[in-house]
Design a protein around this motif. Structure first.
Motif, PDB file in Angstrom:
ATOM      1  N   ALA A 115      14.373 -70.538  18.862  1.00  0.00           N
ATOM      2  CA  ALA A 115      13.365 -69.470  18.943  1.00  0.00           C
ATOM      3  C   ALA A 115      11.951 -70.008  19.122  1.00  0.00           C
ATOM      4  CB  ALA A 115      13.437 -68.608  17.688  1.00  0.00           C
ATOM      5  N   GLU A 116      11.760 -71.312  19.007  1.00  0.00           N
ATOM      6  CA  GLU A 116      10.418 -71.886  19.045  1.00  0.00           C
ATOM      7  C   GLU A 116       9.691 -71.561  20.349  1.00  0.00           C
ATOM      8  OE1 GLU A 116       8.345 -76.107  17.736  1.00  0.00           O
ATOM      9  OE2 GLU A 116      10.397 -76.115  18.489  1.00  0.00           O
ATOM     10  N   GLY A 117      10.376 -71.661  21.454  1.00  0.00           N
ATOM     11  CA  GLY A 117       9.769 -71.346  22.747  1.00  0.00           C
ATOM     12  C   GLY A 117       9.379 -69.884  22.856  1.00  0.00           C
ATOM     13  N   MET A 118      10.224 -69.005  22.329  1.00  0.00           N
ATOM     14  CA  MET A 118       9.911 -67.567  22.363  1.00  0.00           C
ATOM     15  C   MET A 118       8.685 -67.262  21.519  1.00  0.00           C
ATOM     16  SD  MET A 118      13.639 -65.678  22.375  1.00  0.00           S
ATOM     17  CE  MET A 118      14.435 -66.623  21.062  1.00  0.00           C
ATOM     18  N   ARG A 119       8.557 -67.943  20.376  1.00  0.00           N
ATOM     19  CA  ARG A 119       7.369 -67.737  19.544  1.00  0.00           C
ATOM     20  C   ARG A 119       6.114 -68.217  20.273  1.00  0.00           C
ATOM     21  NH1 ARG A 119      10.610 -69.904  15.474  1.00  0.00           N
ATOM     22  NH2 ARG A 119       9.432 -71.861  15.549  1.00  0.00           N
ATOM     23  N   ALA A 120       6.227 -69.380  20.910  1.00  0.00           N
ATOM     24  CA  ALA A 120       5.063 -69.930  21.619  1.00  0.00           C
ATOM     25  C   ALA A 120       4.638 -69.026  22.776  1.00  0.00           C
ATOM     26  CB  ALA A 120       5.395 -71.330  22.140  1.00  0.00           C
ATOM     27  N   GLN A 121       5.622 -68.390  23.434  1.00  0.00           N
ATOM     28  CA  GLN A 121       5.328 -67.510  24.557  1.00  0.00           C
ATOM     29  C   GLN A 121       5.091 -66.066  24.123  1.00  0.00           C
ATOM     30  OE1 GLN A 121       4.889 -68.274  27.715  1.00  0.00           O
ATOM     31  NE2 GLN A 121       5.371 -70.445  27.594  1.00  0.00           N
TER      32      GLN A 121
END
Length: 668
Positions: free
Chosen positions: A461-467
């Motif tokens: 989920a880290e990428g989704m949070r960053a985006q």
């Protein structure tokens, strides 16, 4: 028995506490004859390396040998004191470890490290030690050996370091050499050199070799006999010729079916379901039963005995228990599922033009720039929507730097990177961050690319949070969907990376890359450290995802069999530049550049009857800090002419799907 140099009898090795030990080697029997090469095959976690460490008595602190015998020419090594064993270890038995860089002392010169072994086993001193070290380096094919003795490990290439390890192992004039995955991390050209060197040394010295590997091509080319290991036990032994004609154990047969090649391009590769079972248990049946497609009810509650099929071939399987001559073998081959790729056409997604990535060389107190490392030096390539471009070449040629330069993880020195309608080299800050959602990367080592303190769900989920994609609840649902999409259970989200196998960790990395719904994924050697069975799972996954999501891949690799199975186009890279590119059929079927020909000639083929002629390249790849004048390949090229040193060749179009840069190609 009189010709057996090594005889392992009923060896039991345990790790961990005595109440619930891990049975890494469990009743193993194995023999090696004088002058013979025996290959030990099997997946990671089967106990291959622990078998070698048990023989050398180099187990970790929690390891112990509970029972059995290891006899070297009649001498029981397990009965020796540690002082007596030191004379055997490095003397009568030598070992080459898998990773040469971690096996060599980084603060000692090469000559000093080899000299230590020479003094211990040859009882030489003074100038005689130096001469013996030079002799050993010369015997393993290291140029200018006297000068190399004064160098440190970091000053040598991967192939050179592996040769130093071989020289060190030879210092005691061993009767048996144990080579633990000696070529796994090497390019095919260097691998061919190392394997040829081992063959030559064996012919000259008459030593026996135990070769631990999972590469069936290396086995076919190098070994006389092999043993297949599974879950701490030997499940099949045979002469190499008989094994490749028809492996007997269901596990061995599945290893063959998992191999990628061009003939399987439109099919899913066969996979071995599940994983190697935990070895901290007492087995009541066949250890392979849960993964075996031929298993019957008795396989789960009856431990198979060893069955001698011939004088030279045996197997541990209940199929052969009643009738070893004509066993009832069911057909395990299932109808291959065809990959139907929904091609978007030739519409370009990524266009790279004259890409340059140079790193400054600093010197002195004031850190003045005295030169440039030209890691990528004027490279052009394109990737179409829904298609795969493979980027191949030796280590150090700049492949990974190309991937990072395209993604702007390293800012290019010059050139254009056009992704869709955007010029990525012109984007900064938030604009680049938003565009990165369309471009993701899968790294070579899944474990080191994940935070070990984060749960798998948080990692994905880290990428989704960053985006800033979705709310927390939506992201959790998306993570579960992604895990199922890559073949893992949703409850994997609540576990840590160390709780998964190598193949499962790579699946998690694929899920993380897919989380932001990219159009392009840079795959940087994603299968290089995986067993063939796990590699097949990842390749199937990548192909099926490409079909479903119309993904594009830039696939960085040195595994030509993976390229022939997965890629649509190939670009061959040498010292920062593309020397040949085109369709898979053209480049692999009719290579035009001398470097491509040498690269393909060095690929081991899993067929002992196949006679290949390896094109030997002289020396190592030049330094990108000081590339040769003219064609960068000409100092090593067997076809070079005078014009090759005058200037860099222009691109020649051989056909619409095949281009090359070489002076020896007639202009069309």
């Amino acid at each position: 028995m009189k010709n057996h140099l090594l005889a392992i009898e009923n060896l039991h090795t345990r790790l961990g506490n005595k109440q619930n030990p891990v049975r890494v080697v469990d009743g193993l029997n194995l023999t090696i004859r004088k002058g013979e090469t025996l290959a030990l095959l099997g997946e990671s976690g089967c106990g291959k390396s622990m078998t070698a460490l048990s023989m050398m008595r180099l187990l970790p602190p929690s390891g112990r040998i509970n029972a059995g015998h290891v006899k070297l020419d009649g001498l029981d090594l397990l009965a020796l004191s540690e002082q007596e064993m030191r004379q055997v270890r490095g003397g009568r038995m030598g070992m080459i470890f898998q990773e040469p860089m971690t096996s060599l002392n980084p603060v000692l010169r090469i000559g000093d490290q080899i000299a230590e072994a020479v003094r211990l086993h040859d009882k030489l001193s003074g100038a005689a030690v130096t001469e013996r070290v030079v002799e050993l380096l010369d015997s393993v094919g290291i140029p200018d050996p006297r000068h190399r003795t004064r160098e440190y490990p970091h000053q040598l290439s991967g192939g050179m370091k592996q040769r130093v390890m071989i020289a060190m192992a030879l210092a005691g004039r061993p009767e048996l050499l144990i080579a633990d995955e000696p070529t796994t991390a090497l390019d095919v050209t260097i691998q061919a050199q190392v394997l040829n060197l081992l063959k030559q040394l064996q012919q000259e010295t008459g030593m026996a070799i135990l070769l631990i590997t999972h590469d069936l091509g290396v086995v076919a080319e190098t070994a006389d006999r092999l043993a297949v290991m599974y879950a701490g036990q030997i499940v099949e032994t045979a002469d190499v010729g008989a094994f490749f004609e028809g492996p007997k154990h269901p596990y061995s047969r599945k290893l063959f079916e998992s191999l990628p090649d061009s003939h399987k391009r439109d099919e899913k590769l066969a996979v071995i379901r599940g994983t190697v079972p935990p070895l901290n248990q007492r087995f009541s049946g066949c250890r392979f039963a849960d993964r075996c497609e031929q298993a019957v009810s008795r396989c789960g509650n009856e431990i198979p005995d060893w069955v001698d099929l011939t004088e030279r071939q045996g197997v541990r399987c209940l199929i052969y228990a009643d009738d070893p001559i004509t066993p009832t073998l069911s057909d395990t081959s299932v109808e291959a599922e065809t990959h139907i790729l929904s091609r978007v056409g030739d519409e370009s997604l990524l266009e790279v033009t004259d890409l340059k990535v140079h790193f400054p060389i600093h010197k002195g107190v004031f850190r003045r720039v005295v030169g440039q490392v030209r890691a990528v030096d004027g490279l052009g390539l394109s990737v179409a929507k829904g298609r795969t471009l493979a980027l191949v070449g030796e280590s150090g040629c700049g492949k990974t730097t190309v991937g990072k330069g395209i993604l702007q993880l390293i800012r290019p020195t010059d050139g254009q990177v056009k992704f869709g309608e955007d010029e990525l080299t012109q984007l900064r800050g938030e604009a680049l961050r938003r565009r990165r959602a369309d471009m993701q990367i899968i790294f070579q080592d899944p474990m080191s690319s994940m935070n070990p303190r984060m749960l798998v769900g948080e990692i994905i989920a880290e990428g989704m949070r960053a985006q800033k994609i979705g709310k927390k609840r939506d992201r959790k649902v998306r993570v579960n969907q992604l895990l199922e999409q890559v073949g893992l259970h949703a409850d994997a989200a609540t576990r840590y990376p160390h709780e998964f196998s190598g193949g499962q960790r790579q699946r998690i990395c694929v899920a993380r890359a897919l989380a932001v719904e990219p159009q392009l994924i840079v795959c940087d050697e994603p299968t290089s450290a995986l067993d063939v069975s796990v590699q097949a799972q990842i390749l199937n996954l990548l192909k099926s995802l490409q079909r479903e999501l119309e993904l594009s891949y830039l696939f960085i690799t040195h595994n030509i069999s993976v390229v022939s199975y997965l890629a649509d186009e190939v670009a061959v890279m040498y010292l920062g530049r593309i020397v040949e590119q085109g369709s898979v059929e053209k480049v692999l079927g009719s290579p035009a550049h001398p470097y491509t020909k040498a690269l393909l000639s060095a690929v081991p083929v899993p067929d002992p009857d196949f006679q290949r002629s390896v094109i030997r390249l002289e020396g190592d790849m030049p330094s990108p800090a000081n590339p040769p004048n003219g064609c960068h390949f000409h100092p090593r090229c067997p076809e070079a002419v005078a014009a090759c040193s005058d200037g860099y060749p222009a691109e020649t179009t051989i056909s619409e799907t095949h281009r090359v840069r070489c002076f020896r190609i007639d202009q069309i």
